[in-house]
Design a protein around this motif. Structure first.
Motif, PDB file in Angstrom:
ATOM      1  N   PHE A 172     -28.204  16.316 -33.260  1.00 32.53           N
ATOM      2  CA  PHE A 172     -28.142  17.162 -32.066  1.00 32.53           C
ATOM      3  C   PHE A 172     -27.297  16.505 -30.976  1.00 32.53           C
ATOM      4  N   SER A 173     -27.572  15.222 -30.700  1.00 31.57           N
ATOM      5  CA  SER A 173     -26.848  14.525 -29.629  1.00 31.57           C
ATOM      6  C   SER A 173     -25.382  14.330 -29.978  1.00 31.57           C
ATOM      7  N   LYS A 174     -25.078  14.207 -31.262  1.00 31.06           N
ATOM      8  CA  LYS A 174     -23.703  13.970 -31.686  1.00 31.06           C
ATOM      9  C   LYS A 174     -22.797  15.139 -31.359  1.00 31.06           C
ATOM     10  N   PHE A 175     -23.359  16.347 -31.310  1.00 28.58           N
ATOM     11  CA  PHE A 175     -22.538  17.530 -31.067  1.00 28.58           C
ATOM     12  C   PHE A 175     -22.820  18.201 -29.721  1.00 28.58           C
ATOM     13  N   PHE A 176     -24.074  18.182 -29.290  1.00 26.76           N
ATOM     14  CA  PHE A 176     -24.423  18.905 -28.058  1.00 26.76           C
ATOM     15  C   PHE A 176     -23.728  18.322 -26.834  1.00 26.76           C
ATOM     16  N   LEU A 177     -23.913  17.013 -26.598  1.00 26.85           N
ATOM     17  CA  LEU A 177     -23.373  16.416 -25.387  1.00 26.85           C
ATOM     18  C   LEU A 177     -21.842  16.433 -25.355  1.00 26.85           C
ATOM     19  N   PRO A 178     -21.147  16.064 -26.454  1.00 30.37           N
ATOM     20  CA  PRO A 178     -19.683  16.183 -26.429  1.00 30.37           C
ATOM     21  C   PRO A 178     -19.192  17.603 -26.167  1.00 30.37           C
ATOM     22  N   CYS A 179     -19.877  18.586 -26.736  1.00 24.06           N
ATOM     23  CA  CYS A 179     -19.494  19.980 -26.488  1.00 24.06           C
ATOM     24  C   CYS A 179     -19.662  20.339 -25.017  1.00 24.06           C
ATOM     25  N   MET A 180     -20.770  19.903 -24.427  1.00 22.07           N
ATOM     26  CA  MET A 180     -20.994  20.161 -23.011  1.00 22.07           C
ATOM     27  C   MET A 180     -19.962  19.439 -22.155  1.00 22.07           C
ATOM     28  N   TYR A 181     -19.604  18.213 -22.553  1.00 20.39           N
ATOM     29  CA  TYR A 181     -18.560  17.477 -21.839  1.00 20.39           C
ATOM     30  C   TYR A 181     -17.265  18.284 -21.813  1.00 20.39           C
ATOM     31  N   LEU A 182     -16.910  18.842 -22.952  1.00 19.46           N
ATOM     32  CA  LEU A 182     -15.649  19.576 -23.041  1.00 19.46           C
ATOM     33  C   LEU A 182     -15.705  20.873 -22.236  1.00 19.46           C
TER      34      LEU A 182
END
Length: 341
Positions: free
Chosen positions: A28-38
């Motif tokens: 979850f953290s591997k994709f959620f936070l980077p997506c939100m960053y972008l």
């Protein structure tokens, strides 16, 4: 970037959380936070760049508010430009080296503090513009000079309080290469500074200043009153909704370390962090587009780049511009100050 965003799996060795639950969290953290960053990067880049373009080419810095609203998108813009690096590091690992780690930690922190301190100054400036409207109008030149000095002081102060991240930031291996600061004493100092300058100071300024502003507006006459009150409540609500959850989680984590070994607590950290970063997208809307003068200059920009005829709003824009000129000529100083809220 907060050092506890990255999880050392050794912390979960004595945890009651299941290994499967922890693996789910890592995915979850591997994709959620980077997506939100972008998402924050793209929206923040467009919104803050637009504000800067309008202020540079269309809107002269005629008031103290303009000075602050010029520096706010600049700070937010530099802030969001660091997010793609953290997004990549979240998906893979830190591959940009130790010098870039220190530099980006410093830039990230510098602009975080600058943005929050400028928000505090905007709140105080609005307080003076409404409660002491006549005096503020008569001392515009003096206030402009002080405003430039204050902005310079904010940048210098932000740089000074960012030095711990720059000095102690480095790349370490915890299951993968990560960039952060991992000294417990430094982490405590950083947290205390972030909580004070990045949350409690702006919150205190909003509570005190906007309480007096609301009282003043309720006793004033003018058609702008209700709109000004709505904007005030919106500004305070957005700040509370975006900043309170993340700061509360950070505070709990600093008091009770046992929470740090729980997978559910790490879900709370990354979700509230993503919400907190939305301020970089919302600031242009809350602090620039609500102003009549800024909206008029926005339509000028749209017209100059040739988009207005395609939008089919040419006649409406011209009518709105004529109306705004008529209205601005008929209102007194106090009403104008209230409307700029």
């Amino acid at each position: 970037m907060d050092e506890y965003e990255y999880v050392d799996t050794r912390l979960f060795n004595n945890s009651n959380d299941s290994s499967q639950g922890h693996e789910d969290f890592l995915q979850f953290s591997k994709f959620f936070l980077p997506c939100m960053y972008l998402v924050v990067f793209i929206c923040g880049l467009l919104g803050n760049s637009l504000v800067l373009v309008i202020y540079i080419f269309y809107q002269k810095l005629k008031s103290l508010t303009d000075v602050f609203l010029m520096n706010l998108p600049l700070a937010d813009l530099v802030f969001v430009c660091t997010l793609p690096f953290w997004a990549y590091a979240g998906i893979h690992e830190w591959v940009f080296g130790n010098i870039m780690c220190k530099t980006l930690l410093g830039i990230y922190t510098l602009n975080f503090y600058t943005s929050m301190l400028i928000l505090t100054c905007i709140t105080v400036d609005r307080f003076i513009a409404v409660v002491r409207a006549t005096k503020a109008y008569n001392q515009q030149a003096k206030r402009m000079t002080w405003g430039k000095v204050i902005c310079l002081s904010i940048w210098v102060t932000s740089l000074l309080v960012s030095l711990p991240q720059i000095i102690y930031g480095n790349v370490l291996y915890l299951d993968k290469l990560i960039c952060g600061y991992h000294n417990e004493e430094i982490s405590t100092v950083v947290l205390a500074t972030q909580m004070t300058l990045g949350f409690f100071l702006p919150l205190l300024a909003m509570i005190v200043c906007y309480s007096v502003i609301i009282k003043t507006l309720l006793n004033a006459r003018g058609f702008q009153k209700h709109k000004s009150l709505k904007i005030i409540f919106l500004v305070v609500a957005v700040f509370l909704l975006t900043q309170t959850p993340f700061n509360l989680v950070k505070l709990i984590r600093s008091i009770s370390w046992e929470y740090y070994t729980k997978t559910s607590f790490h879900y709370a950290i990354i979700v509230t962090e993503a919400i907190a970063y939305l301020r970089a997208c919302l600031n242009p809307v809350l602090y620039a587009f609500v102003g009549l003068k800024f909206r008029k200059n926005f339509w000028k920009l749209v017209n100059d780049i040739g988009c207005l005829p395609y939008l089919g709003v040419s006649s409406q824009w011209k009518s709105s511009e004529d109306t705004s000129k008529t209205c601005s000529a008929s209102h007194n100083v106090e009403a104008t100050s209230m409307f700029q809220l």
